[in-house]
Design a protein around this motif. Structure first.
Motif, mmCIF file in Angstrom:
data_model
loop_
_atom_site.group_PDB
_atom_site.id
_atom_site.type_symbol
_atom_site.label_atom_id
_atom_site.label_comp_id
_atom_site.label_asym_id
_atom_site.label_seq_id
_atom_site.Cartn_x
_atom_site.Cartn_y
_atom_site.Cartn_z
ATOM 1 N N TRP A 156 5.693 -8.882 5.174
ATOM 2 C CA TRP A 156 6.663 -7.805 4.866
ATOM 3 C C TRP A 156 7.590 -8.279 3.748
ATOM 4 N N GLU B 280 2.825 -5.268 13.795
ATOM 5 C CA GLU B 280 3.830 -5.610 12.778
ATOM 6 C C GLU B 280 3.996 -7.120 12.635
ATOM 7 N N ALA C 209 7.283 -0.471 1.149
ATOM 8 C CA ALA C 209 8.178 -0.741 2.283
ATOM 9 C C ALA C 209 8.989 0.493 2.676
ATOM 10 N N HIS D 207 6.662 -9.181 13.429
ATOM 11 C CA HIS D 207 7.968 -9.717 13.010
ATOM 12 C C HIS D 207 8.354 -10.764 14.050
ATOM 13 N N ALA E 109 4.139 -6.232 1.560
ATOM 14 C CA ALA E 109 4.953 -5.038 1.344
ATOM 15 C C ALA E 109 5.707 -5.215 0.041
ATOM 16 N N THR F 136 0.442 -6.169 10.004
ATOM 17 C CA THR F 136 0.937 -5.280 8.958
ATOM 18 C C THR F 136 2.300 -5.642 8.370
ATOM 19 N N GLU F 137 3.105 -6.430 9.090
ATOM 20 C CA GLU F 137 4.469 -6.678 8.586
ATOM 21 C C GLU F 137 4.902 -8.105 8.876
ATOM 22 N N HIS G 1 2.353 4.110 4.468
ATOM 23 C CA HIS G 1 3.278 3.846 5.581
ATOM 24 C C HIS G 1 4.537 4.655 5.388
#
Ligand code: XIL
Length: 321
Positions: free
Chosen positions: A282, A208, A43, A210, A13, A239-240, A80
């Motif tokens: 991310w 994601e 982002a 995280h 990101a 993705t993150e 996004h």
């Protein structure tokens, strides 16, 4: 390495313009180097507040920065996001809507952005974070005014727009808490099956990822969750990805070694599942991580220290690929 492992990308990101990243030469050098990152995700600048600050007045300037970076440096772009409960424009959150008028807002927003950027986007996250941790729809202006149908309508509108472009643009659902095999994941499997039985296009799921140092889902769990989505015929992407220290004083040798192992297992889970197409962190440098701003006292989640030196986690990702 990502390509040799059969993946489309290892990406990051990025948050430009005007966030500091855009004037940070070292940051730029690393971001632009396609041998490090073969994909980017904006982002913030494609989100609702940035792209439609007033009703039907669109601003593509910030989002275009990401499109240009991707095109200038031969990177994939994940776009996004279109419909989310957060980072909306005030005219949306403060509006006096009926189901009909808010559905029209949703349709216009989704279709304008998809058509505008066309296949500069590999994919769009059409709906972001729609589910609560128990798997039911979370409260949002969209859900509260339109009801559960908003979710299906969003993908129908997106599908119409993709068809109008005649391009291959993938439609994704993106969320957190769906990286293991718990309730939320099971609910999402069921939701995907409902979409498929209604003939509504969904091409992929963004996990994601995280995570927290020492509490990252295991390699086996992450593989199992991904296999479940792939079994439904979908692509999966991480993705993150970031893995934060919950306690700042744990950033010692032992802590960094554990973080590296957690990154290694997370990336390996994508490598080991054929339908997992790529991994996006991310952002890559702690200076620009979103974590301290959202989780006060937590951080050091990224692959590079704030001074751009590489953490053990950086090398662990290389080994996992
Ligand atoms: C975050 C951004 O990184 C922050 O700069 C912003 O203040 C809030 O949003 N899930 C998502 C992302 O899907 O869009 C969020 O990005 C992080 C959590």
């Amino acid at each position: 390495l990502a390509h040799a492992a059969g993946k489309l990308w290892l990406g990051s990101a990025t948050d430009q313009p005007g966030t500091g990243e855009d004037t940070d030469t070292l940051y730029q050098e690393i971001l632009n180097d396609t041998h490090i990152f073969g994909q980017i995700t904006p982002a913030n600048y494609m989100k609702f507040f940035a792209t439609e600050p007033e009703q039907n007045v669109f601003n593509f300037t910030g989002g275009q920065v990401a499109v240009d970076i991707a095109q200038d440096h031969g990177k994939y772009l994940r776009c996004h996001n279109l419909i989310w409960l957060s980072q909306l424009s005030e005219w949306v959150t403060d509006g006096n809507w009926t189901a009909e008028t808010l559905t029209a807002v949703m349709k216009n927003h989704i279709q304008t952005l998809i058509i505008h950027w066309g296949d500069a986007c590999y994919s769009w996250d059409v709906v972001n974070e729609a589910l609560a941790s128990n798997g039911s729809f979370a409260s949002s202006i969209w859900y509260d005014v339109i009801g559960p149908e908003y979710f299906f309508l969003a993908y129908q509108f997106a599908q119409e727009a993709v068809e109008a472009t005649g391009k291959d643009i993938k439609l994704f659902y993106n969320d957190y808490g769906i990286e293991d095999t718990g309730n939320k994941t099971q609910a999402l499997y069921a939701l995907i099956q409902e979409m498929q039985s209604r003939g509504i296009q969904i091409d992929g799921v963004g996990l994601e990822s995280h995570f927290e140092v020492g509490a990252t889902p295991s390699l086996e769990t992450q593989i199992a969750a991904k296999q479940g989505y792939v079994a439904l015929g979908l692509e999966v992407a991480m993705t993150e990805l970031d893995i934060r220290f919950v306690e700042a004083n744990a950033t010692n040798c032992t802590g960094f070694a554990m973080q590296a192992q957690n990154y290694y297992d997370s990336v390996s889970s994508c490598i080991q599942v054929d339908g997992c197409i790529g991994i996006t962190v991310w952002d890559f440098d702690d200076t620009y991580s979103w974590i301290p701003g959202t989780f006060p006292g937590q951080g050091a989640a990224d692959l590079y220290n704030a001074d751009f030196t590489r953490k053990p986690a950086y090398y662990a990702v290389g080994e996992a690929l």
